[in-house]
Motif scaffolding. Structure first.
Motif, PDB file in Angstrom:
ATOM      1  N   UNK A  16      -3.379  -3.374   3.481  1.00 48.08           N
ATOM      2  CA  UNK A  16      -2.524  -2.365   3.648  1.00 48.08           C
ATOM      3  C   UNK A  16      -2.830  -1.221   2.812  1.00 48.08           C
ATOM      4  N   UNK A  17      -3.223  -1.481   1.555  1.00 46.02           N
ATOM      5  CA  UNK A  17      -3.641  -0.320   0.459  1.00 46.02           C
ATOM      6  C   UNK A  17      -4.756   0.405   1.159  1.00 46.02           C
ATOM      7  N   UNK A  55      -6.542  -3.049  -8.874  1.00 46.08           N
ATOM      8  CA  UNK A  55      -5.496  -3.861  -7.964  1.00 46.08           C
ATOM      9  C   UNK A  55      -5.735  -5.395  -8.352  1.00 46.08           C
ATOM     10  N   UNK A  56      -4.539  -5.914  -8.887  1.00 49.06           N
ATOM     11  CA  UNK A  56      -4.576  -7.343  -9.388  1.00 49.06           C
ATOM     12  C   UNK A  56      -3.859  -8.276  -8.330  1.00 49.06           C
ATOM     13  N   UNK A  57      -4.635  -9.048  -7.637  1.00 50.92           N
ATOM     14  CA  UNK A  57      -4.121  -9.984  -6.600  1.00 50.92           C
ATOM     15  C   UNK A  57      -4.343 -11.371  -6.828  1.00 50.92           C
ATOM     16  N   UNK A  58      -3.625 -12.002  -5.847  1.00 53.38           N
ATOM     17  CA  UNK A  58      -4.072 -13.738  -6.008  1.00 53.38           C
ATOM     18  C   UNK A  58      -5.272 -13.963  -5.241  1.00 53.38           C
ATOM     19  N   UNK A  59      -6.007 -14.907  -5.315  1.00 52.90           N
ATOM     20  CA  UNK A  59      -7.153 -15.064  -4.422  1.00 52.90           C
ATOM     21  C   UNK A  59      -7.261 -16.842  -4.310  1.00 52.90           C
ATOM     22  N   UNK A  60      -7.020 -16.995  -2.772  1.00 49.12           N
ATOM     23  CA  UNK A  60      -7.263 -18.544  -2.385  1.00 49.12           C
ATOM     24  C   UNK A  60      -8.806 -19.145  -2.751  1.00 49.12           C
ATOM     25  N   UNK A  61      -9.646 -18.179  -2.887  1.00 45.95           N
ATOM     26  CA  UNK A  61     -11.026 -18.773  -2.906  1.00 45.95           C
ATOM     27  C   UNK A  61     -11.444 -19.011  -4.457  1.00 45.95           C
ATOM     28  N   UNK A  62     -10.703 -18.853  -5.255  1.00 47.48           N
ATOM     29  CA  UNK A  62     -10.426 -19.248  -6.763  1.00 47.48           C
ATOM     30  C   UNK A  62      -9.606 -20.227  -7.258  1.00 47.48           C
ATOM     31  N   UNK A  63     -10.131 -21.409  -7.943  1.00 46.48           N
ATOM     32  CA  UNK A  63      -9.108 -22.220  -8.484  1.00 46.48           C
ATOM     33  C   UNK A  63      -8.284 -21.635  -9.662  1.00 46.48           C
ATOM     34  N   UNK A  98       0.830  -1.131   0.012  1.00 46.27           N
ATOM     35  CA  UNK A  98       0.129  -0.017  -0.112  1.00 46.27           C
ATOM     36  C   UNK A  98       0.795   1.403  -0.062  1.00 46.27           C
ATOM     37  N   UNK A  99       2.041   1.308   0.639  1.00 45.31           N
ATOM     38  CA  UNK A  99       2.864   2.287   0.712  1.00 45.31           C
ATOM     39  C   UNK A  99       3.350   2.697  -0.894  1.00 45.31           C
ATOM     40  N   UNK A 100       3.821   1.804  -1.660  1.00 42.53           N
ATOM     41  CA  UNK A 100       4.136   1.866  -3.051  1.00 42.53           C
ATOM     42  C   UNK A 100       2.957   2.404  -3.671  1.00 42.53           C
ATOM     43  N   UNK A 101       1.719   1.764  -3.483  1.00 43.04           N
ATOM     44  CA  UNK A 101       0.593   2.211  -4.482  1.00 43.04           C
ATOM     45  C   UNK A 101       0.314   3.620  -3.924  1.00 43.04           C
ATOM     46  N   UNK A 102       0.233   3.949  -2.807  1.00 46.05           N
ATOM     47  CA  UNK A 102      -0.174   5.377  -2.539  1.00 46.05           C
ATOM     48  C   UNK A 102       0.778   6.300  -2.986  1.00 46.05           C
ATOM     49  N   UNK A 150      -5.594   0.832   4.177  1.00 50.94           N
ATOM     50  CA  UNK A 150      -4.996   1.662   5.427  1.00 50.94           C
ATOM     51  C   UNK A 150      -4.088   2.701   4.832  1.00 50.94           C
ATOM     52  N   UNK A 151      -3.311   2.521   3.928  1.00 54.48           N
ATOM     53  CA  UNK A 151      -2.405   3.813   3.338  1.00 54.48           C
ATOM     54  C   UNK A 151      -3.274   4.875   2.724  1.00 54.48           C
ATOM     55  N   UNK A 152      -4.574   4.469   2.069  1.00 49.93           N
ATOM     56  CA  UNK A 152      -5.627   5.267   1.424  1.00 49.93           C
ATOM     57  C   UNK A 152      -6.513   5.993   2.343  1.00 49.93           C
ATOM     58  N   UNK A 153      -6.566   5.398   3.616  1.00 49.65           N
ATOM     59  CA  UNK A 153      -7.362   5.948   4.787  1.00 49.65           C
ATOM     60  C   UNK A 153      -8.744   6.355   4.244  1.00 49.65           C
ATOM     61  N   UNK A 154      -9.332   5.195   3.599  1.00 43.95           N
ATOM     62  CA  UNK A 154     -10.736   5.651   3.070  1.00 43.95           C
ATOM     63  C   UNK A 154     -11.471   4.242   3.022  1.00 43.95           C
ATOM     64  N   UNK A 155     -12.740   4.418   2.819  1.00 47.10           N
ATOM     65  CA  UNK A 155     -13.559   3.153   2.891  1.00 47.10           C
ATOM     66  C   UNK A 155     -14.439   3.359   1.599  1.00 47.10           C
ATOM     67  N   UNK A 156     -13.700   3.631   0.587  1.00 47.76           N
ATOM     68  CA  UNK A 156     -14.331   3.746  -0.898  1.00 47.76           C
ATOM     69  C   UNK A 156     -14.406   2.372  -1.675  1.00 47.76           C
ATOM     70  N   UNK A 157     -15.407   1.976  -2.581  1.00 54.00           N
ATOM     71  CA  UNK A 157     -15.077   0.771  -3.306  1.00 54.00           C
ATOM     72  C   UNK A 157     -14.140   1.039  -4.290  1.00 54.00           C
ATOM     73  N   UNK A 158     -13.211  -0.109  -4.826  1.00 53.35           N
ATOM     74  CA  UNK A 158     -12.101   0.152  -5.756  1.00 53.35           C
ATOM     75  C   UNK A 158     -12.227  -1.242  -6.712  1.00 53.35           C
ATOM     76  N   UNK A 159     -11.687  -1.293  -7.757  1.00 56.10           N
ATOM     77  CA  UNK A 159     -11.552  -2.377  -8.645  1.00 56.10           C
ATOM     78  C   UNK A 159     -10.585  -3.200  -8.133  1.00 56.10           C
TER      79      UNK A 159
END
Length: 177
Positions: A115-116, A87-95, A68-72, A118-127
């Motif tokens: 962490x992202x 944000x593209x990330x790994x997901x354990x709940x998908x095969x 999140x520090x880098x992204x912010x 937390x760094x943006x300190x917001x509760x907005x929806x994101x992709x």
């Protein structure tokens, strides 16, 4: 801006936890671009022009739990809000081989996403683009599982799903409006 979550490239690049960075490197290659290290953003970056939109790509080169520090840093520099970042990330709940696009708030237990937020300190929806890596049978093995290299079959499924998503503009059509 599109971010592929990751741990430091040299040691962890081939691990399941870094599939977000695999997506970014494949996307950059597809658009004939090369990521370069940008120390002020603590990662590797490039810029694409897609459908007359300037899209910044980022692969953090720091540990997942502080991505999140880098992204912010990069988002602040270019005045990009979290709602304008995929944000593209790994997901354990998908095969392995399954990719899903999601627009929502929350981290679902993913430390990079946590962490992202937390760094943006917001509760907005994101992709988010969730790249399936599967789940270990034993819940106590999650940490070692995400930091391990997928077997040949899983790797092939993950790479095919990433390539398909990019070639079909799966995420870009959703993200660029």
């Amino acid at each position: 801006m599109i971010v592929g979550l990751s741990n430091p490239k040299k040691k962890y690049h081939k691990t399941r936890h870094n599939v977000g960075s695999w997506y970014i490197y494949t996307l950059a290659k597809y658009y004939c671009s090369v990521l370069k290290e940008e120390k002020k953003f603590f990662g590797f970056t490039t810029c694409l022009n897609i459908k007359s939109n300037l899209i910044y790509l980022l692969v953090p080169n720091i540990f997942m739990n502080i991505n999140g520090y880098s992204v912010h840093k990069m988002a602040s520099f270019y005045k990009i809000s979290l709602s304008q970042i995929l944000i593209v990330h790994d997901d354990l709940d998908l095969d392995p081989g399954i990719i899903k696009y999601k627009y929502s708030y929350g981290h679902s237990g993913h430390n990079g996403l946590r962490n992202i937020i937390k760094e943006f300190n917001t509760q907005v929806n994101f992709c988010r683009l969730r790249v399936g890596i599967g789940r270990p049978k034993n819940k106590n093995e999650i940490s070692s599982f995400v930091l391990s290299i997928p077997d040949f079959r899983e790797l092939n499924l993950i790479q095919k799903s990433i390539s398909y998503a990019i070639k079909e503009n799966f995420t870009l059509l959703n993200f660029i409006q």
